[in-house]
Design an enzyme around this catalytic site. Structure first.
Site, PDB file in Angstrom:
ATOM      1  N   ARG A   9       1.114  -1.309   0.153  1.00 28.19           N
ATOM      2  CA  ARG A   9      -0.163   0.066  -0.403  1.00 28.19           C
ATOM      3  C   ARG A   9       0.867   1.140  -0.298  1.00 28.19           C
ATOM      4  O   ARG A   9       1.592   1.638   1.165  1.00 28.19           O
ATOM      5  CB  ARG A   9      -0.928  -0.066   1.540  1.00 28.19           C
ATOM      6  CG  ARG A   9      -1.297   1.187   1.678  1.00 28.19           C
ATOM      7  CD  ARG A   9      -2.537   1.564   2.333  1.00 28.19           C
ATOM      8  NE  ARG A   9      -3.283   0.848   1.953  1.00 28.19           N
ATOM      9  CZ  ARG A   9      -5.194   1.174   2.391  1.00 28.19           C
ATOM     10  NH1 ARG A   9      -5.431   1.229   3.323  1.00 28.19           N
ATOM     11  NH2 ARG A   9      -6.078  -0.285   1.902  1.00 28.19           N
ATOM     12  N   HIS A  47      -6.851   0.615  -6.945  1.00 26.95           N
ATOM     13  CA  HIS A  47      -7.593   0.290  -5.718  1.00 26.95           C
ATOM     14  C   HIS A  47      -8.241  -1.307  -5.762  1.00 26.95           C
ATOM     15  O   HIS A  47      -9.625  -1.622  -5.537  1.00 26.95           O
ATOM     16  CB  HIS A  47      -8.670   0.973  -4.391  1.00 26.95           C
ATOM     17  CG  HIS A  47      -8.272   0.390  -3.245  1.00 26.95           C
ATOM     18  ND1 HIS A  47      -7.348  -0.941  -2.088  1.00 26.95           N
ATOM     19  CD2 HIS A  47      -9.090   0.430  -1.833  1.00 26.95           C
ATOM     20  CE1 HIS A  47      -7.372  -0.786  -1.554  1.00 26.95           C
ATOM     21  NE2 HIS A  47      -8.488  -0.080  -0.988  1.00 26.95           N
ATOM     22  N   GLN A  88     -10.300  -4.152  -3.719  1.00 29.52           N
ATOM     23  CA  GLN A  88     -11.023  -3.116  -3.451  1.00 29.52           C
ATOM     24  C   GLN A  88     -12.325  -3.235  -3.804  1.00 29.52           C
ATOM     25  O   GLN A  88     -13.201  -3.949  -3.333  1.00 29.52           O
ATOM     26  CB  GLN A  88     -11.349  -1.598  -3.133  1.00 29.52           C
ATOM     27  CG  GLN A  88     -12.800  -0.855  -2.173  1.00 29.52           C
ATOM     28  CD  GLN A  88     -12.497  -1.241  -1.224  1.00 29.52           C
ATOM     29  OE1 GLN A  88     -12.011  -1.886   0.043  1.00 29.52           O
ATOM     30  NE2 GLN A  88     -14.074  -1.695  -0.667  1.00 29.52           N
ATOM     31  N   ASP A 128     -16.993   6.816  -1.039  1.00 28.61           N
ATOM     32  CA  ASP A 128     -15.645   7.074  -0.585  1.00 28.61           C
ATOM     33  C   ASP A 128     -15.643   8.504   0.248  1.00 28.61           C
ATOM     34  O   ASP A 128     -15.892   9.420  -0.017  1.00 28.61           O
ATOM     35  CB  ASP A 128     -14.241   6.673  -1.547  1.00 28.61           C
ATOM     36  CG  ASP A 128     -13.403   6.030  -0.693  1.00 28.61           C
ATOM     37  OD1 ASP A 128     -13.101   6.084  -0.040  1.00 28.61           O
ATOM     38  OD2 ASP A 128     -12.011   6.263  -1.720  1.00 28.61           O
ATOM     39  N   CYS A 167     -16.473   2.401   0.682  1.00 31.19           N
ATOM     40  CA  CYS A 167     -15.265   1.354   0.752  1.00 31.19           C
ATOM     41  C   CYS A 167     -14.881   1.130   2.665  1.00 31.19           C
ATOM     42  O   CYS A 167     -14.035  -0.228   2.117  1.00 31.19           O
ATOM     43  CB  CYS A 167     -14.175   1.854  -0.109  1.00 31.19           C
ATOM     44  SG  CYS A 167     -13.497   2.933  -0.136  1.00 31.19           S
ATOM     45  N   ARG A 190     -13.923  -9.091   1.508  1.00 26.25           N
ATOM     46  CA  ARG A 190     -12.433  -8.326   2.053  1.00 26.25           C
ATOM     47  C   ARG A 190     -10.957  -9.477   1.303  1.00 26.25           C
ATOM     48  O   ARG A 190     -10.256 -10.186   0.454  1.00 26.25           O
ATOM     49  CB  ARG A 190     -11.501  -7.358   2.166  1.00 26.25           C
ATOM     50  CG  ARG A 190     -12.451  -6.128   1.471  1.00 26.25           C
ATOM     51  CD  ARG A 190     -12.024  -5.378   0.111  1.00 26.25           C
ATOM     52  NE  ARG A 190     -10.240  -5.035   0.668  1.00 26.25           N
ATOM     53  CZ  ARG A 190      -9.754  -4.806   0.765  1.00 26.25           C
ATOM     54  NH1 ARG A 190     -10.161  -3.389   1.628  1.00 26.25           N
ATOM     55  NH2 ARG A 190      -8.184  -4.501   0.371  1.00 26.25           N
TER      56      ARG A 190
HETATM   57  N1   CP Z   1     -11.088  -0.080   2.595  1.00 24.88           N
HETATM   58  C1   CP Z   1     -10.020  -0.339   3.241  1.00 24.88           C
HETATM   59  O1   CP Z   1      -9.015  -0.718   2.333  1.00 24.88           O
HETATM   60  O2   CP Z   1      -9.705  -0.118   4.198  1.00 24.88           O
HETATM   61  P1   CP Z   1      -8.415   0.057   4.977  1.00 24.88           P
HETATM   62  O3   CP Z   1      -7.734   1.298   4.160  1.00 24.88           O
HETATM   63  O4   CP Z   1      -8.892  -0.232   6.244  1.00 24.88           O
HETATM   64  O5   CP Z   1      -7.626  -1.105   4.467  1.00 24.88           O
HETATM   65  N1  NVA Z   2      -9.292   6.676  -1.138  1.00 25.77           N
HETATM   66  C1  NVA Z   2      -9.420   6.296  -0.400  1.00 25.77           C
HETATM   67  C2  NVA Z   2      -9.278   5.069   0.316  1.00 25.77           C
HETATM   68  C3  NVA Z   2      -9.457   4.206   1.352  1.00 25.77           C
HETATM   69  C4  NVA Z   2      -9.175   2.915   1.048  1.00 25.77           C
HETATM   70  C5  NVA Z   2      -7.937   6.568   0.075  1.00 25.77           C
HETATM   71  O1  NVA Z   2      -6.919   6.552  -0.548  1.00 25.77           O
HETATM   72  O2  NVA Z   2      -8.037   7.242   1.511  1.00 25.77           O
END
Ligand code: CP
Ligand code: NVA
Length: 316
Positions: free
Chosen positions: A114, A141, A144, A233, A273, A301
């Site tokens: 990530r 993502h 997701q 989101d 999400c 997930r």
């Molecule tokens: N939706 C999602 O990716 O959640 P987290 O940021 O908690 O991993």
């Molecule tokens: N768009 C958000 C998604 C979190 C799961 C971010 O990137 O923070």
């Protein structure tokens, strides 16, 4: 020589972006995930498809769902996961991304990351000889949205022909959703404030998929009027915290609330999400109402990622 020490194959399967994987393979990932979910629900266990295998998990940003679901998935599959913060390995500072990829792929069987920059994921994929998974970048993502497809198919029994209305920021999640809708035949509607739309070049790429039905505008009520799924989101993604005050003002008309839901067909479900900022992009009422499937979506997930790991590491 143990199985774990086998030389990596040159045809490793990286999961970086939806449009980087062909439709048949994406279908296969969903099918494996569905099978493992059913099996786990029925028996509380399944075959140890990742026995003796280890997943390295690099996180440049916080996470609840992604970190825990990947770790649990590896546990259920009989393997192990290692949580690594960039501060610990100095990704790109103490050590270059290519060198970290080479070293990790010597120890581990797959690398999940990530990151802020999408290019970091691309570099990991390029220099690791083990499969790499995009667990969210500033661009996309994909894990997701595959879990989202699993959830939508569970609820509606189909994917193709449904209409998904995304309300809010044209961000990483929106981009991956658009791509997933293009591949699986869902109509994609997006309402975003001017200046926060999806990038035209990404829309153009998705629109090259035959049959993709795309409409963009600034009016959330227009976007949801034929929606089967209303999706949102956060308005402030990780890394955008210094834009928070400005975004809060601009995005106010884009809240998912009872009034907006009532403008959609009576069967429309609500998805997010997560994490959700209750009272900001979504009200309590919308999060908790009978046709909110956000927690089923969150649980999926685990199931999607289990399917992905079973394919990457378990020969499924
Ligand atoms: N939706 C999602 O990716 O959640 P987290 O940021 O908690 O991993
Ligand atoms: N768009 C958000 C998604 C979190 C799961 C971010 O990137 O923070």
């Amino acid at each position: 020589m143990t199985e774990n020490k086998r030389p990596p194959t040159s045809d490793k399967f990286d999961f970086v972006d939806i449009l980087g994987v062909d439709r048949a393979k994406l279908e296969h990932l969903l099918a494996v995930a569905e099978r493992l979910k059913t099996q786990y629900r029925a028996t509380g266990r399944h075959e140890p498809l990742a026995a003796h295998k280890t997943l390295a998990m690099i996180f440049e940003k916080p996470s609840l769902r992604t970190r825990v679901s990947f770790e649990v998935a590896m546990t259920h599959l009989g393997g192990a996961a290692i949580y690594i913060t960039p501060g610990e390995i100095g990704l790109g500072t103490r050590e270059s991304v290519p060198d970290a990829a080479r070293v990790l792929s010597g120890f581990c069987d797959a690398i999940m990351a990530r990151t802020f920059a999408h290019d970091t994921i691309l570099q990991l994929a390029r220099y690791s000889n083990r499969p790499v998974i995009n667990a969210l970048s500033d661009r996309s993502h994909p894990c997701q949205v595959m879990a989202d497809l699993l959830t939508i198919r569970e609820h509606f029994g189909i994917l193709s022909g449904l209409t998904l209305a995304y309300i809010g920021d044209g961000n990483n999640v929106a981009r991956s959703l658009m791509e997933a809708c293009a591949v699986f035949g869902l109509k994609f509607r997006i309402a975003a404030p001017a200046g926060y739309e999806l990038h035209p070049s990404d829309v153009q790429t998705a629109s090259s998929i035959p049959g993709f039905d795309f409409q963009a505008g600034t009016d959330p009520f227009e976007a949801v009027k034929a929606a089967d799924i209303i999706y949102t989101d956060t308005w402030v993604s990780m890394g955008q915290e210094n834009e928070k005050a400005q975004r809060m003002k601009i995005f106010t008309p884009y809240q998912i609330n009872a009034k907006l839901i009532s403008a959609a067909p009576p069967h429309a479900v609500v998805m997010h999400c997560l994490p959700a900022y209750r009272g900001v992009e979504i009200t309590d009422e919308a999060m908790d109402f009978a046709r909110s499937i956000v927690f089923q979506q969150a649980e999926n997930r685990l199931h999607f990622q289990k399917g992905l790991l079973a394919v990457q590491l378990g020969g499924q």
